[in-house]
Design a protein around this motif. Sequence first.
Motif, PDB file in Angstrom:
ATOM      1  N   TRP A   1       7.975-129.754 -61.697  1.00  0.00           N
ATOM      2  CA  TRP A   1       8.261-128.862 -62.094  1.00  0.00           C
ATOM      3  C   TRP A   1       8.597-127.476 -61.067  1.00  0.00           C
ATOM      4  CZ3 TRP A   1       5.754-124.278 -62.644  1.00  0.00           C
ATOM      5  CH2 TRP A   1       4.326-124.200 -62.563  1.00  0.00           C
ATOM      6  N   THR A   2       7.590-127.379 -60.236  1.00  0.00           N
ATOM      7  CA  THR A   2       7.624-126.248 -59.339  1.00  0.00           C
ATOM      8  C   THR A   2       8.742-126.301 -58.329  1.00  0.00           C
ATOM      9  OG1 THR A   2       6.157-127.451 -57.664  1.00  0.00           O
ATOM     10  CG2 THR A   2       5.158-126.427 -59.502  1.00  0.00           C
ATOM     11  N   VAL A   3       9.497-127.360 -58.125  1.00  0.00           N
ATOM     12  CA  VAL A   3      10.650-127.344 -57.191  1.00  0.00           C
ATOM     13  C   VAL A   3      11.953-127.689 -57.896  1.00  0.00           C
ATOM     14  CG1 VAL A   3       9.262-127.768 -54.773  1.00  0.00           C
ATOM     15  CG2 VAL A   3       9.677-129.661 -56.660  1.00  0.00           C
ATOM     16  N   ASP A   4      12.485-126.912 -58.553  1.00  0.00           N
ATOM     17  CA  ASP A   4      13.873-126.962 -59.309  1.00  0.00           C
ATOM     18  C   ASP A   4      14.894-127.268 -58.615  1.00  0.00           C
ATOM     19  OD1 ASP A   4      13.484-124.335 -58.482  1.00  0.00           O
ATOM     20  OD2 ASP A   4      15.199-123.869 -59.431  1.00  0.00           O
ATOM     21  N   ASP A   5      14.935-127.000 -57.268  1.00  0.00           N
ATOM     22  CA  ASP A   5      16.182-127.292 -56.413  1.00  0.00           C
ATOM     23  C   ASP A   5      16.074-128.850 -56.169  1.00  0.00           C
ATOM     24  OD1 ASP A   5      16.772-124.564 -56.110  1.00  0.00           O
ATOM     25  OD2 ASP A   5      16.000-124.295 -54.246  1.00  0.00           O
ATOM     26  N   VAL A   6      15.175-129.671 -55.794  1.00  0.00           N
ATOM     27  CA  VAL A   6      14.954-130.793 -55.699  1.00  0.00           C
ATOM     28  C   VAL A   6      15.172-131.574 -56.701  1.00  0.00           C
ATOM     29  CG1 VAL A   6      13.871-132.899 -54.475  1.00  0.00           C
ATOM     30  CG2 VAL A   6      13.769-130.518 -53.356  1.00  0.00           C
ATOM     31  N   TRP A   7      14.471-131.032 -57.954  1.00  0.00           N
ATOM     32  CA  TRP A   7      14.678-131.768 -59.172  1.00  0.00           C
ATOM     33  C   TRP A   7      16.013-131.799 -59.506  1.00  0.00           C
ATOM     34  CZ3 TRP A   7      12.170-135.161 -61.934  1.00  0.00           C
ATOM     35  CH2 TRP A   7      12.516-135.385 -63.376  1.00  0.00           C
TER      36      TRP A   7
ATOM     37  N   GLY B   1       9.634-124.621 -66.111  1.00  0.00           N
ATOM     38  CA  GLY B   1       9.588-124.109 -64.702  1.00  0.00           C
ATOM     39  C   GLY B   1      10.835-123.114 -64.385  1.00  0.00           C
ATOM     40  N   PRO B   2      11.140-123.148 -62.903  1.00  0.00           N
ATOM     41  CA  PRO B   2      12.276-122.450 -62.828  1.00  0.00           C
ATOM     42  C   PRO B   2      13.626-123.056 -62.995  1.00  0.00           C
ATOM     43  CG  PRO B   2      11.148-123.673 -60.617  1.00  0.00           C
ATOM     44  CD  PRO B   2      10.108-123.794 -61.887  1.00  0.00           C
ATOM     45  N   ALA B   3      13.638-124.492 -63.414  1.00  0.00           N
ATOM     46  CA  ALA B   3      14.749-124.928 -64.100  1.00  0.00           C
ATOM     47  C   ALA B   3      15.042-124.397 -65.437  1.00  0.00           C
ATOM     48  CB  ALA B   3      14.473-126.613 -64.079  1.00  0.00           C
ATOM     49  N   THR B   4      14.317-123.789 -65.965  1.00  0.00           N
ATOM     50  CA  THR B   4      14.490-122.820 -67.379  1.00  0.00           C
ATOM     51  C   THR B   4      15.901-122.183 -66.986  1.00  0.00           C
ATOM     52  OG1 THR B   4      12.308-122.744 -67.695  1.00  0.00           O
ATOM     53  CG2 THR B   4      13.625-121.234 -69.066  1.00  0.00           C
ATOM     54  N   LYS B   5      16.187-121.850 -65.625  1.00  0.00           N
ATOM     55  CA  LYS B   5      17.267-120.852 -65.311  1.00  0.00           C
ATOM     56  C   LYS B   5      18.479-121.783 -65.836  1.00  0.00           C
ATOM     57  CE  LYS B   5      16.203-121.074 -61.106  1.00  0.00           C
ATOM     58  NZ  LYS B   5      16.150-120.664 -59.713  1.00  0.00           N
ATOM     59  N   VAL B   6      18.538-122.987 -66.173  1.00  0.00           N
ATOM     60  CA  VAL B   6      19.934-123.873 -66.335  1.00  0.00           C
ATOM     61  C   VAL B   6      19.617-124.992 -67.329  1.00  0.00           C
ATOM     62  CG1 VAL B   6      19.498-125.408 -64.414  1.00  0.00           C
ATOM     63  CG2 VAL B   6      21.670-124.993 -65.470  1.00  0.00           C
ATOM     64  N   LEU B   7      18.432-125.646 -67.441  1.00  0.00           N
ATOM     65  CA  LEU B   7      18.571-126.539 -68.494  1.00  0.00           C
ATOM     66  C   LEU B   7      18.635-126.116 -70.092  1.00  0.00           C
ATOM     67  CD1 LEU B   7      15.874-128.889 -66.837  1.00  0.00           C
ATOM     68  CD2 LEU B   7      18.230-129.042 -66.956  1.00  0.00           C
ATOM     69  N   PRO B   8      18.032-125.094 -70.424  1.00  0.00           N
ATOM     70  CA  PRO B   8      18.399-124.693 -71.780  1.00  0.00           C
ATOM     71  C   PRO B   8      19.793-124.439 -71.851  1.00  0.00           C
ATOM     72  CG  PRO B   8      16.385-123.663 -71.107  1.00  0.00           C
ATOM     73  CD  PRO B   8      17.099-124.173 -69.821  1.00  0.00           C
ATOM     74  N   ALA B   9      20.370-123.681 -70.905  1.00  0.00           N
ATOM     75  CA  ALA B   9      21.817-123.472 -71.290  1.00  0.00           C
ATOM     76  C   ALA B   9      22.768-124.589 -71.328  1.00  0.00           C
ATOM     77  CB  ALA B   9      22.117-122.494 -69.913  1.00  0.00           C
ATOM     78  N   ALA B  10      22.331-125.678 -70.576  1.00  0.00           N
ATOM     79  CA  ALA B  10      23.143-127.059 -70.582  1.00  0.00           C
ATOM     80  C   ALA B  10      22.844-127.605 -71.867  1.00  0.00           C
ATOM     81  CB  ALA B  10      22.473-127.954 -69.571  1.00  0.00           C
ATOM     82  N   GLN B  11      21.761-127.471 -72.653  1.00  0.00           N
ATOM     83  CA  GLN B  11      21.631-127.974 -73.992  1.00  0.00           C
ATOM     84  C   GLN B  11      22.289-127.027 -75.056  1.00  0.00           C
ATOM     85  OE1 GLN B  11      17.296-127.833 -74.681  1.00  0.00           O
ATOM     86  NE2 GLN B  11      17.539-130.081 -75.170  1.00  0.00           N
ATOM     87  N   GLU B  12      22.300-125.793 -74.870  1.00  0.00           N
ATOM     88  CA  GLU B  12      23.018-124.942 -75.734  1.00  0.00           C
ATOM     89  C   GLU B  12      24.492-125.329 -75.859  1.00  0.00           C
ATOM     90  OE1 GLU B  12      23.730-120.044 -76.510  1.00  0.00           O
ATOM     91  OE2 GLU B  12      22.097-120.851 -75.251  1.00  0.00           O
ATOM     92  N   TYR B  13      25.005-125.440 -74.555  1.00  0.00           N
ATOM     93  CA  TYR B  13      26.594-125.600 -74.570  1.00  0.00           C
ATOM     94  C   TYR B  13      27.024-127.102 -74.445  1.00  0.00           C
ATOM     95  CZ  TYR B  13      26.584-120.458 -73.815  1.00  0.00           C
ATOM     96  OH  TYR B  13      26.175-119.378 -74.109  1.00  0.00           O
ATOM     97  N   LYS B  14      26.000-127.887 -74.653  1.00  0.00           N
ATOM     98  CA  LYS B  14      26.545-129.448 -74.340  1.00  0.00           C
ATOM     99  C   LYS B  14      27.782-129.648 -75.170  1.00  0.00           C
ATOM    100  CE  LYS B  14      24.095-133.707 -73.935  1.00  0.00           C
ATOM    101  NZ  LYS B  14      24.327-133.874 -72.529  1.00  0.00           N
TER     102      LYS B  14
END
Length: 277
Positions: free
Chosen positions: A202-208, A70-83
Motif C-alpha cells: 500500500w506504500t507504493v501506489d504507482d507500482v500497485w 494509502g496513497p491509492a486513496t487518490k483514485v480508488l474511491p473515485a473509481a468506485q464512486e463513478y463505476k
Amino acid sequence: MTRLVLSLTTIPPRFPIVGENLSHLLEQTAEIESINLYVARKYKRFEYEMSELPEVPDSVNLRVIDEDLGPATKVLPAAQEYKGQDVQILFCDDDKLYDVNWAQRYVDASKKHPNCCICEEGGHLDAPHYANDGWQGAKAPRAGFIEKDLTYRLKRAASLGQWKPSKANRPGYVDILEGWGGVLVKPDFFDEACYNIPDVLWTVDDVWLSGCLERKGIPIWLNTEKKIRSLGHKNEVKDAALRNLIYSGHDRIAANRACIEYFREAHGIWGGKVVSK
C-alpha cells in the motif's frame, strides 16, 4: 458526453495547507464536473480528530471515506464512486502545483489514445528504482528518457540545481505510471482485486496501480505534447512524505520491488509466471 472529475487525497499533516493546491486546481481551463478530495476517517500512519478536517474551497467536494488505501486513496474511491459511468478521472498529488492547461492536455491526449491510461510522468520496469533487471515491455513505441550523463550533470551544477527538465524526451508506452504528474483513467479500469492491497504494498501506489492496469491489459501512455513540468514538493511536509518512509523494513525501492514480485508471482505479468496449484 464524457465528464471529467479531478480526484486526490491528503494526510493529516497537510490538512492545514492543502487548500492552496486545491485553489490552483480550480484555475484549470478544462471543463471539470467535480474536484473531489478523499479523506479517510482513520489513517494507517496518522491520527486526527474530525474537527481537524481540512477546509476546502466552496467548489471542492470533501469526501470522508471509511478505509485508508494509502496513497491509492487518490483514485480508488473515485473509481468506485463513478463505476459504470461515462467519466474520466484525473488524479494527482496534493503537494504539487499544476499549470492551468494541465487537465486539458490529458483530455486531448485521451482522444488520441482512448483506451489507455494517460500520464505525464512514468517509467520502465528496468529502471534502477523499480525492478532493474532488464525486463522490457512489448508495447511499442516505448517512451524515451534523457540520460543523466556528464552533460546533464554539468548543466544541473551550472544552474545550482534550478535546471531540472522532465526526464521523458519521447512519448510512448511505459510500464509504471507516476502519479505526481497526474494520471487519467476510467473508473472501470479497476476491478475489486485492486482494493485488496497487501501490507507494505500500500506504500507504493504507482507500482500497485500500474500492476492492476497491466493485469487487465490496459496500456499506459506517457504524453509529452505541450507538457509543462509541475512544481515539485509544494507543501510536502517532508517528515510525512512516503518517499522517505521505511515501513516494515522496506524503503521505497524495496517496497517497489516487493510489489513487482507480487504481481509476477500472483498474476504472471511483467515477466512472471503463475505457478499452477
